[in-house]
Design an enzyme around this catalytic site. Structure first.
Site, PDB file in Angstrom:
ATOM      1  N   CYS A   1       3.576   4.626 -12.793  1.00  0.00           N
ATOM      2  CA  CYS A   1       2.340   4.261 -12.083  1.00  0.00           C
ATOM      3  C   CYS A   1       2.038   2.766 -12.186  1.00  0.00           C
ATOM      4  O   CYS A   1       1.170   2.261 -11.486  1.00  0.00           O
ATOM      5  CB  CYS A   1       1.165   5.066 -12.616  1.00  0.00           C
TER       6      CYS A   1
ATOM      7  N   HIS B   1      -5.262   1.447 -11.471  1.00  0.00           N
ATOM      8  CA  HIS B   1      -4.477   2.626 -11.091  1.00  0.00           C
ATOM      9  C   HIS B   1      -5.436   3.822 -11.052  1.00  0.00           C
ATOM     10  O   HIS B   1      -6.206   4.045 -11.981  1.00  0.00           O
ATOM     11  CB  HIS B   1      -3.368   2.854 -12.104  1.00  0.00           C
TER      12      HIS B   1
ATOM     13  N   ASN C   1      -4.169  11.096  -7.786  1.00  0.00           N
ATOM     14  CA  ASN C   1      -3.318  10.076  -8.387  1.00  0.00           C
ATOM     15  C   ASN C   1      -2.032   9.955  -7.565  1.00  0.00           C
ATOM     16  O   ASN C   1      -1.222  10.876  -7.562  1.00  0.00           O
ATOM     17  CB  ASN C   1      -3.019  10.513  -9.833  1.00  0.00           C
TER      18      ASN C   1
END
Ligand code: ACO
Length: 310
Positions: A113, A235, A265
């Site tokens: 990520c 993020h 996500n």
């Protein structure tokens, strides 16, 4: 201020597949509820592909920038879910499908990520070294292909999407911090049977510290106080992580731009998707101090500092 290390973000783009799956819809097949997911993560819905792959999402994101592609000489794709395991790279597939004949540098980058943060810093280095002039940096993910829908701990967290930026020489200040924990490879991984596995508590603890430390370090490196920061684009993993980080830093949570309620996500795609939403809304002004901050599998972390210029 490091004038000689400057590039600029001249365009942003993003794309989310049209199939929206709400928490309620997910709870029809998984032992969970809208209430649990929203209260533990801040997520309300996510987009899942039907038959698209990472390059398809990336191409739609690139097209949304509506910019001339004829003189772009580099593409970096941050992804954990490339079209092919191994090779060819998704970057080469995108270049071929878009007939970008001026591209001479194309590769994928794997940093979980944190991938977009790492890729942006890599693009900065390639442009400042003279290897490339204009590069597209993409984060694109089809995480629905690696979700274990029998694991309610993880399957509610993720979504699909792509975001991108066009970077070139310019007078935005842009520098970065990249990090790697060196002891977290088993905390978050895609197994050989292609399923995401996560130690949620360990990732949570790591993430809060990574965000807090990275923002402080970027401020120190650039002689900024926390009050000088206009926007932080983190993020987009979990709103509870952001709340904890903002409390620890004692900065207003509203400085963190969040859109994970709509996207869930999307790993390496989450920061450029959020950036494009913020940029398209017209609120970013010349001179704004913007920080991207991320954390992810590896475990990795990092941040980019941008003096925004439209
Ligand atoms: N629906 C209902 N109940 C659930 C679900 C679900 N989807 N998932 C877990 N539970 C249950 C568990 O089974 C457990 O039940 P039990 O007590 O009977 O065993 C209970 O909820 C609590 O589980 P915990 O793991 O303690 O839940 P926690 O409050 O820690 O929240 C979460 C879990 C949201 C994953 C948290 O650990 C977290 O925020 N972790 C950060 C990791 C993260 O966000 N990762 C995103 C991907 S990683 C990345 O982007 C880098």
């Amino acid at each position: 201020m490091q004038k000689n290390s400057s590039i600029k973000i001249s365009h942003t783009g993003s794309y989310l597949p049209s199939n929206i799956v709400s928490n309620k819809k997910l709870s029809e097949s998984v032992d969970t509820s809208d209430e649990w997911i929203y209260s533990h993560t801040g997520i309300k819905e996510r987009h899942f592909v039907t038959d698209e792959c990472a390059s398809d999402l990336a191409i739609n994101a690139i097209k949304s920038m509506q910019c001339d592609l004829s003189d772009i000489d580099g593409i970096i794709v941050a992804t954990a879910t490339p079209d092919f395991n191994g090779f060819p790279s998704t970057a080469c597939i995108i270049s071929e499908k878009l007939k970008m004949s001026s591209v001479n540098t194309a590769f994928d980058l794997a940093a979980g990520c944190s991938g977009f943060i790492y890729a942006l810093e890599t693009a900065r280095a390639l442009i400042l070294s003279g290897t490339c002039n204009k590069m597209i940096v993409v984060g694109t993910e089809v995480l629905s292909k690696v979700i274990d829908f029998d694991d309610r701990n993880t399957c509610v967290l993720f979504g699909d999407g792509a975001g991108c930026v066009l970077v070139e020489k310019g007078d935005c200040i842009l520098n970065s911090i990249l990090g790697c924990a060196n002891d977290g490879a088993d905390k978050l991984y895609i197994s050989r049977n292609n399923h995401i596995h996560m130690n949620g508590r360990a990732v949570y603890t790591f993430a809060v510290k990574a965000i807090t430390d990275t923002i402080k370090e970027i401020c120190e490196k650039n002689n900024l106080s926390l009050e000088d920061i206009d926007y932080i684009i983190p993020h987009q993993a979990n709103s509870r992580i952001i709340k904890a980080a903002s409390q620890r830093l004692k900065i207003d949570e509203s400085k963190f731009f969040l859109n994970l309620d709509k996207t869930a996500n999307t790993s390496a795609a989450s920061i450029p998707i959020a950036l494009d939403e913020l940029n398209s809304s017209g609120v970013l002004k010349d001179g704004d101090n913007v920080i991207f901050v991320g954390f992810g599998a590896g475990l990795t972390y990092g941040g980019n500092y941008i003096k925004w210029k439209n």
